[in-house]
Motif scaffolding. Structure first.
Motif, PDB file in Angstrom:
ATOM      1  N   GLU A   1       0.843  -1.212   0.000  1.00  0.00           N
ATOM      2  CA  GLU A   1       0.000   0.000   0.000  1.00  0.00           C
ATOM      3  C   GLU A   1       0.875   1.259   0.000  1.00  0.00           C
ATOM      4  O   GLU A   1       0.651   2.192  -0.764  1.00  0.00           O
TER       5      GLU A   1
ATOM      6  N   ASN B   1       2.596   1.770  -3.299  1.00  0.00           N
ATOM      7  CA  ASN B   1       1.680   2.387  -4.272  1.00  0.00           C
ATOM      8  C   ASN B   1       1.555   3.891  -4.030  1.00  0.00           C
ATOM      9  O   ASN B   1       1.570   4.688  -4.964  1.00  0.00           O
ATOM     10  N   GLU B   2       1.430   4.250  -2.749  1.00  0.00           N
ATOM     11  CA  GLU B   2       1.329   5.660  -2.365  1.00  0.00           C
ATOM     12  C   GLU B   2       2.597   6.404  -2.802  1.00  0.00           C
ATOM     13  O   GLU B   2       2.530   7.535  -3.279  1.00  0.00           O
ATOM     14  N   ASN B   3       3.742   5.707  -2.620  1.00  0.00           N
ATOM     15  CA  ASN B   3       5.034   6.254  -3.020  1.00  0.00           C
ATOM     16  C   ASN B   3       5.076   6.560  -4.518  1.00  0.00           C
ATOM     17  O   ASN B   3       5.497   7.641  -4.926  1.00  0.00           O
TER      18      ASN B   3
ATOM     19  N   ASP C   1       2.553   7.043  -6.457  1.00  0.00           N
ATOM     20  CA  ASP C   1       1.623   8.138  -6.706  1.00  0.00           C
ATOM     21  C   ASP C   1       2.262   9.481  -6.359  1.00  0.00           C
ATOM     22  O   ASP C   1       2.159  10.445  -7.134  1.00  0.00           O
TER      23      ASP C   1
ATOM     24  N   ASN D   1       8.379   8.180   1.895  1.00  0.00           N
ATOM     25  CA  ASN D   1       7.068   8.791   1.670  1.00  0.00           C
ATOM     26  C   ASN D   1       6.984  10.196   2.280  1.00  0.00           C
ATOM     27  O   ASN D   1       6.523  11.122   1.638  1.00  0.00           O
TER      28      ASN D   1
ATOM     29  N   ARG E   1       6.490  13.704   0.386  1.00  0.00           N
ATOM     30  CA  ARG E   1       5.425  14.656   0.732  1.00  0.00           C
ATOM     31  C   ARG E   1       5.985  16.050   0.966  1.00  0.00           C
ATOM     32  O   ARG E   1       5.431  17.043   0.528  1.00  0.00           O
TER      33      ARG E   1
END
Lengths: 93, 93
Positions: free
Chosen positions: A24, A27-29, A31, B29, B33
Motif C-alpha cells: 500500500e 503504491n502511495e510512493n 503516486d 514517503n 510529501r
C-alpha cells in the motif's frame, strides 16, 4: 507444539499484514513520485513563461525608450524649425 | 519440531525484514510529501508572479494606448494651428 503453531500462525499473519501495508505504501510512493514529477514540470513551465515575460518586458522597455528619444529629437527639430520660421516672419514684417 | 522452528525463525526474519522495508518506505514517503509541498508552494508563488506580470503588462499597454491617443490629438491640433497659421500668412501676402 500447539503454542508453536499459534506463534507460527500469528507471525505468518503479521508478516502478511506487514507485506500488504508495505504494498500500500509502495503504491502511495509511486503516486507521490508521479505528482511530484507533474508539479515539477508545471513549475519549470511556469518559470520559463515568467522568464520569457520578463525578457519581453525588458525588450519593450528598451523599444519605448528608443521611441521616446526619437520623438524627443523630432520635436526638437520641429521646434527649431518653427522658431526659425517665426524669426523669418518677424524679419519680413 | 526442528522444521517448525526453522519455519518460525524464517517467518520471524521475513517479518522483521518486511517491517524494516516498510519503515524505510514510510520515511521516503514523508520525504516525498515534503518535496511535493515545497514544489507546490514554489509553483503557486511563480504562478502569482506570472499573473501579476501579465496584469502589469495589460496596465502598461492600456497606459501606452492612452498616451498615443493623447499625443495623436495634440499633434492634430498642432497641425491644424500650423495650417491656419500658413493660411493667415498666405492671406497677408
Amino acid at each position: 507444539m500447539i503454542s508453536f503453531n499459534i506463534n507460527f500462525v500469528s507471525f505468518f499473519l503479521a508478516n502478511e499484514l506487514c507485506c500488504a501495508k508495505t504494498k500500500e505504501i509502495i503504491n502511495e510512493n509511486s503516486d507521490l513520485r508521479r505528482r511530484l514529477l507533474r508539479t515539477r514540470r508545471a513549475l519549470e513551465e511556469t518559470v520559463t513563461q515568467l522568464t520569457m515575460a520578463n525578457q519581453r518586458k525588458k525588450q519593450v522597455e528598451k523599444a519605448i525608450c528608443k521611441q521616446i528619444h526619437k520623438t524627443s529629437q523630432v520635436l526638437r527639430v520641429a521646434k527649431a524649425n518653427l522658431n526659425s520660421g517665426s524669426e523669418t516672419d518677424l524679419s519680413k514684417q
